[in-house]
Enzyme design. Structure first.
Site, PDB file in Angstrom:
ATOM      1  N   HIS A   1      43.771 -33.885  57.964  1.00 21.15           N
ATOM      2  CA  HIS A   1      44.772 -33.980  57.132  1.00 21.15           C
ATOM      3  C   HIS A   1      44.456 -32.902  56.113  1.00 21.15           C
ATOM      4  CE1 HIS A   1      46.130 -37.905  58.990  1.00 21.15           C
ATOM      5  NE2 HIS A   1      45.731 -38.520  58.061  1.00 21.15           N
TER       6      HIS A   1
ATOM      7  N   CYS B   1      43.452 -42.739  54.878  1.00 18.27           N
ATOM      8  CA  CYS B   1      42.799 -41.691  55.312  1.00 18.27           C
ATOM      9  C   CYS B   1      43.195 -40.634  54.246  1.00 18.27           C
ATOM     10  CB  CYS B   1      43.137 -41.140  56.725  1.00 18.27           C
ATOM     11  SG  CYS B   1      44.687 -41.550  56.952  1.00 18.27           S
TER      12      CYS B   1
END
Ligand SMILES: NC(=O)c1ccc[n+]([C@@H]2O[C@H](COP(=O)([O-])OP(=O)(O)OC[C@H]3O[C@@H](n4cnc5c(N)ncnc54)[C@H](OP(=O)(O)O)[C@@H]3O)[C@@H](O)[C@H]2O)c1
Length: 344
Positions: free
Chosen positions: A242, A130
């Site tokens: 994130h 990710c």
């Protein structure tokens, strides 16, 4: 005549997001099946305005499946992806099991969609980690313009990146702090509530963690093996999204205005960069969104041709489910895959 798509790991964080994105983007599927472990067999998952009954992956017959979106972890993928591919379905895998296999393309469609044609060797395509996915979306247009020499990145990664149990752990630890109960730590090496943890995945011999190593190796495979990258990956008590603080050293001079303009026009990127309080994007705002948001673009005067920036994206979407579905769309749009039913 559309495709038959299986979502393996449909009850997990990424699988649930896959089902909702398939419905949102009206992926050309005639049939979508939800698969998970035996313990979830018979439970229900949402797919658009329908519900799907979950079936067990290990007893499922894949012979009429065209695409299997796999997000059931590395060991399940190691065992099942080759078996599923052998039944003629293309597996698009979210785990790290196949990413560095030379016969498996590792794809972020905004960066290296052309590599998708290489899926035929093993019938498997890998989705990156990710943190790597959002980073390379931002780096690609800058690399094309001024050639990246070196990247220094520090990540601030949400707990959803570690699965649904990790989200539950942040929630229950936070509650326990307020109710003065004992904090239970299972998924993370230290408590995550009101804390940050400078370790994601296991330690390697050289002192980096595996998550940091993945960012270095995957950026090279997707973008350019000549790029040097060093990473510090940190888990933070955020549920989704994130963030990354990135410093980039280029071979050629490039100004802040040029970087801003390149990123404004780059696929998958959105620049929100006002030099005033709140004039940037945080993980909270990117949850549920598709873009990689770029803020805080500025010159790094400590190196020649240096730029620093802040980059945020929804790890369950661009970092996993969305990227996998964009890969599937690439196979369809480039006519690399015909539905089995149509071919029959
Ligand atoms: N979360 C992220 O940001 C992210 C990003 C990139 C890649 N990934 C990768 O994507 C994968 C899934 O992550 P996640 O966050 O969705 O994890 P998760 O929330 O823990 O979900 C795991 C899923 O895998 C299923 N599963 C587990 N063991 C299985 C088995 N033996 N057979 C069939 N299904 C099984 C689970 O089904 P049950 O509910 O039945 O147990 C569940 O649906 C992992 O490989 C992860 O590294 C995650």
């Amino acid at each position: 005549m559309g495709y038959k798509v299986a979502v393996a790991g449909a009850t997990g964080n990424v699988g649930r997001e896959m089902l909702s994105i398939l419905a949102e983007r009206a992926f050309p599927a005639d049939e979508v099946v939800a698969l998970a472990s035996r313990k979830s067999q018979g439970t229900e998952c949402s797919f658009g305005d329908k519900t799907l009954k979950v079936k067990a992956l290990d007893t499922y017959d894949f012979s009429d499946v065209d695409i299997c979106l796999m997000s059931a972890g590395g060991s399940v993928s190691k065992e099942w992806s080759p078996k599923i591919a052998a039944q003629g379905a293309v597996v698009i895998d979210n785990s790290s099991a196949w990413r560095m296999d030379p016969d498996v393309p590792l794809i972020v469609p905004e960066v290296n969609a052309d590599a998708a044609a290489g899926f035929r060797k093993k019938g498997i395509i890998a989705n990156p980690n990710c943190s790597t996915a959002q980073l390379v979306v931002a780096l690609k247009p800058l690399h094309d313009a001024a050639t990246i020499k070196r990247v220094v990145v520090s990540t601030y990664q949400s707990v959803s990146g570690a699965g649904k149990d990790a989200m539950d752990e942040l929630f229950s630890q936070t509650k326990s702090v307020y109710t003065n109960d004992e904090l239970v730590t299972k998924k993370f090496p230290k408590r995550i509530a009101f804390n940050v943890i400078p370790q994601i995945d296991v330690f390697m011999e050289d002192g980096y963690t595996k998550e940091e190593w993945k960012m270095m190796a995957e950026t090279k495979k997707i973008l350019d093996p000549k790029i040097k990258l060093t990473a510090t990956c940190v888990r933070v008590p955020v549920f989704i999204g994130h963030a990354e603080a990135v410093t980039i050293e280029f071979e050629k001079p490039i100004s802040v205005d040029e970087v801003t303009s390149l990123l404004r026009n780059a696929p998958g990127c959105l620049v929100i960069d006002k030099r005033e309080p709140g004039g940037y994007v945080t993980p909270y705002e990117c949850a549920g969104e598709d873009a990689t948001y770029i803020s805080r673009i500025r010159e790094d005067a400590t190196v020649e041709n240096g730029i620093s920036l802040w980059c945020v994206s929804d790890n369950l979407r661009k970092g996993a489910a969305l990227n996998a579905i964009q890969i599937a769309e690439c196979l369809v749009n480039r006519k690399l895959l015909q539905p089995k039913k149509k071919a029959a």
